[in-house]
Write an enzyme that holds these catalytic residues in place. Sequence first.
Site, PDB file in Angstrom:
ATOM      1  N   GLY A  14     -29.898 -23.436  14.305  1.00  0.00           N
ATOM      2  CA  GLY A  14     -30.193 -24.514  13.345  1.00  0.00           C
ATOM      3  C   GLY A  14     -28.992 -25.320  12.885  1.00  0.00           C
ATOM      4  O   GLY A  14     -29.058 -25.996  11.861  1.00  0.00           O
ATOM      5  N   ASN A  16     -27.844 -28.028  14.237  1.00  0.00           N
ATOM      6  CA  ASN A  16     -28.231 -29.452  14.266  1.00  0.00           C
ATOM      7  C   ASN A  16     -29.162 -29.786  13.108  1.00  0.00           C
ATOM      8  O   ASN A  16     -29.068 -30.865  12.527  1.00  0.00           O
ATOM      9  CB  ASN A  16     -28.883 -29.816  15.605  1.00  0.00           C
ATOM     10  CG  ASN A  16     -27.862 -30.030  16.695  1.00  0.00           C
ATOM     11  OD1 ASN A  16     -27.164 -31.038  16.711  1.00  0.00           O
ATOM     12  ND2 ASN A  16     -27.739 -29.058  17.596  1.00  0.00           N
ATOM     13  N   MET A  88     -37.114 -24.182  21.775  1.00  0.00           N
ATOM     14  CA  MET A  88     -37.135 -23.613  23.119  1.00  0.00           C
ATOM     15  C   MET A  88     -38.545 -23.522  23.699  1.00  0.00           C
ATOM     16  O   MET A  88     -38.895 -22.545  24.367  1.00  0.00           O
ATOM     17  CB  MET A  88     -36.502 -22.200  23.085  1.00  0.00           C
ATOM     18  CG  MET A  88     -35.099 -22.175  22.556  1.00  0.00           C
ATOM     19  SD  MET A  88     -33.993 -23.217  23.514  1.00  0.00           S
ATOM     20  CE  MET A  88     -33.761 -22.168  24.936  1.00  0.00           C
ATOM     21  N   LYS A  89     -39.323 -24.533  23.448  1.00  0.00           N
ATOM     22  CA  LYS A  89     -40.702 -24.495  23.942  1.00  0.00           C
ATOM     23  C   LYS A  89     -41.048 -25.899  24.416  1.00  0.00           C
ATOM     24  O   LYS A  89     -40.611 -26.880  23.808  1.00  0.00           O
ATOM     25  CB  LYS A  89     -41.592 -24.080  22.752  1.00  0.00           C
ATOM     26  CG  LYS A  89     -42.994 -23.757  23.094  1.00  0.00           C
ATOM     27  CD  LYS A  89     -43.159 -22.313  23.516  1.00  0.00           C
ATOM     28  CE  LYS A  89     -44.502 -22.153  24.206  1.00  0.00           C
ATOM     29  NZ  LYS A  89     -44.619 -20.947  24.993  1.00  0.00           N
ATOM     30  N   ILE A  90     -41.839 -25.977  25.479  1.00  0.00           N
ATOM     31  CA  ILE A  90     -42.235 -27.302  25.978  1.00  0.00           C
ATOM     32  C   ILE A  90     -43.279 -27.893  25.021  1.00  0.00           C
ATOM     33  O   ILE A  90     -44.188 -27.199  24.579  1.00  0.00           O
ATOM     34  CB  ILE A  90     -42.834 -27.175  27.397  1.00  0.00           C
ATOM     35  CG1 ILE A  90     -41.885 -26.421  28.305  1.00  0.00           C
ATOM     36  CG2 ILE A  90     -43.259 -28.554  27.929  1.00  0.00           C
ATOM     37  CD1 ILE A  90     -41.084 -27.200  29.267  1.00  0.00           C
ATOM     38  N   ASN A 105     -34.955 -35.527  21.562  1.00  0.00           N
ATOM     39  CA  ASN A 105     -34.427 -34.184  21.800  1.00  0.00           C
ATOM     40  C   ASN A 105     -32.921 -34.269  22.016  1.00  0.00           C
ATOM     41  O   ASN A 105     -32.415 -35.293  22.467  1.00  0.00           O
ATOM     42  CB  ASN A 105     -35.089 -33.613  23.061  1.00  0.00           C
ATOM     43  CG  ASN A 105     -34.568 -32.229  23.421  1.00  0.00           C
ATOM     44  OD1 ASN A 105     -34.440 -31.346  22.551  1.00  0.00           O
ATOM     45  ND2 ASN A 105     -34.257 -32.012  24.691  1.00  0.00           N
ATOM     46  N   HIS A 107     -29.830 -32.425  24.100  1.00  0.00           N
ATOM     47  CA  HIS A 107     -29.638 -31.518  25.240  1.00  0.00           C
ATOM     48  C   HIS A 107     -28.136 -31.358  25.517  1.00  0.00           C
ATOM     49  O   HIS A 107     -27.402 -32.346  25.515  1.00  0.00           O
ATOM     50  CB  HIS A 107     -30.354 -32.088  26.466  1.00  0.00           C
ATOM     51  CG  HIS A 107     -30.297 -31.162  27.642  1.00  0.00           C
ATOM     52  ND1 HIS A 107     -31.124 -30.063  27.755  1.00  0.00           N
ATOM     53  CD2 HIS A 107     -29.484 -31.141  28.735  1.00  0.00           C
ATOM     54  CE1 HIS A 107     -30.827 -29.417  28.879  1.00  0.00           C
ATOM     55  NE2 HIS A 107     -29.842 -30.046  29.484  1.00  0.00           N
TER      56      HIS A 107
HETATM   57  C1  GRF Z   1     -28.078 -27.201  20.981  1.00  0.00           C
HETATM   58  O1  GRF Z   1     -26.902 -26.953  21.673  1.00  0.00           O
HETATM   59  C2  GRF Z   1     -28.974 -28.130  21.740  1.00  0.00           C
HETATM   60  O2  GRF Z   1     -28.300 -28.949  22.623  1.00  0.00           O
HETATM   61  C3  GRF Z   1     -29.873 -27.210  22.515  1.00  0.00           C
HETATM   62  O3  GRF Z   1     -30.037 -26.086  21.691  1.00  0.00           O
HETATM   63  C4  GRF Z   1     -28.911 -25.940  20.842  1.00  0.00           C
HETATM   64  C5  GRF Z   1     -29.404 -25.731  19.456  1.00  0.00           C
HETATM   65  O4  GRF Z   1     -28.394 -25.411  18.556  1.00  0.00           O
HETATM   66  N1  GRF Z   1     -31.093 -27.882  22.851  1.00  0.00           N
HETATM   67  P1  GRF Z   1     -28.685 -25.309  17.003  1.00  0.00           P
HETATM   68  O5  GRF Z   1     -29.875 -24.380  16.832  1.00  0.00           O
HETATM   69  O6  GRF Z   1     -28.971 -26.685  16.505  1.00  0.00           O
HETATM   70  O7  GRF Z   1     -27.432 -24.729  16.417  1.00  0.00           O
END
Ligand code: GRF
Length: 189
Positions: A14, A16, A88-90, A105, A107
């Site tokens: 979390g 981000n 982590m899910k589509i 999203n 990535h």
């Molecule tokens: C990030 O590195 C993002 O690019 C990927 O999952 C990670 C999530 O990190 N999709 P956080 O949970 O926001 O720390």
Amino acid sequence: MVKKKTCVFISGQGSNLKNLISYSRKVNFPIKISLVISNNKKANGINYAKKYRIPYVFINTKVQNYNNKILLNLKKYNISFICLAGYMKIISNNLIKNYQKKIINIHPSLLPKFKGLNTFSRMIKNKETKAGCTVHYVNKKLDSGNTIIQKSFFLGVKDDEEILKKKTQKLEHLAFPEAIIKIFRNSSF
Ligand code: GRF
């Protein structure tokens, strides 16, 4: 300015989410985080929702109809914009249809290179010279929607997976808010 009611989807750490929450508390930032959805009860990110008193919902993706539960919650909180931050899910086609061009999203690679999981180990194996992150729109194909912003850096000789992750996340914390500002600056959203 009326801030767009936004839901952030998470599964884990979390960082981000935490970063977006702090940006969203600035007067001129275009979104307000109104809901957090996690498919993992133990996601550390939920603690940030709690700390900042943001409603959060756990969605058990193992039960049928979980997508309906997601949609119902998005409606309940009047959500008009969605950020996937380590989810982590589509995402279901139905959700994409309901939120056309309104789901983004982040990535941890320079898409279209290294779609999917385990980006850092594949980069090292491939002897890549550049790494980075991409913020993109979500469409039906995994990690394939239009790019909004990319940020990159050159790999150092000593960069292992852990270092790559740290360097990439540092850029992610700049790229995600920048992408959101860019989207709302010119659009009649
Ligand atoms: C990030 O590195 C993002 O690019 C990927 O999952 C990670 C999530 O990190 N999709 P956080 O949970 O926001 O720390």
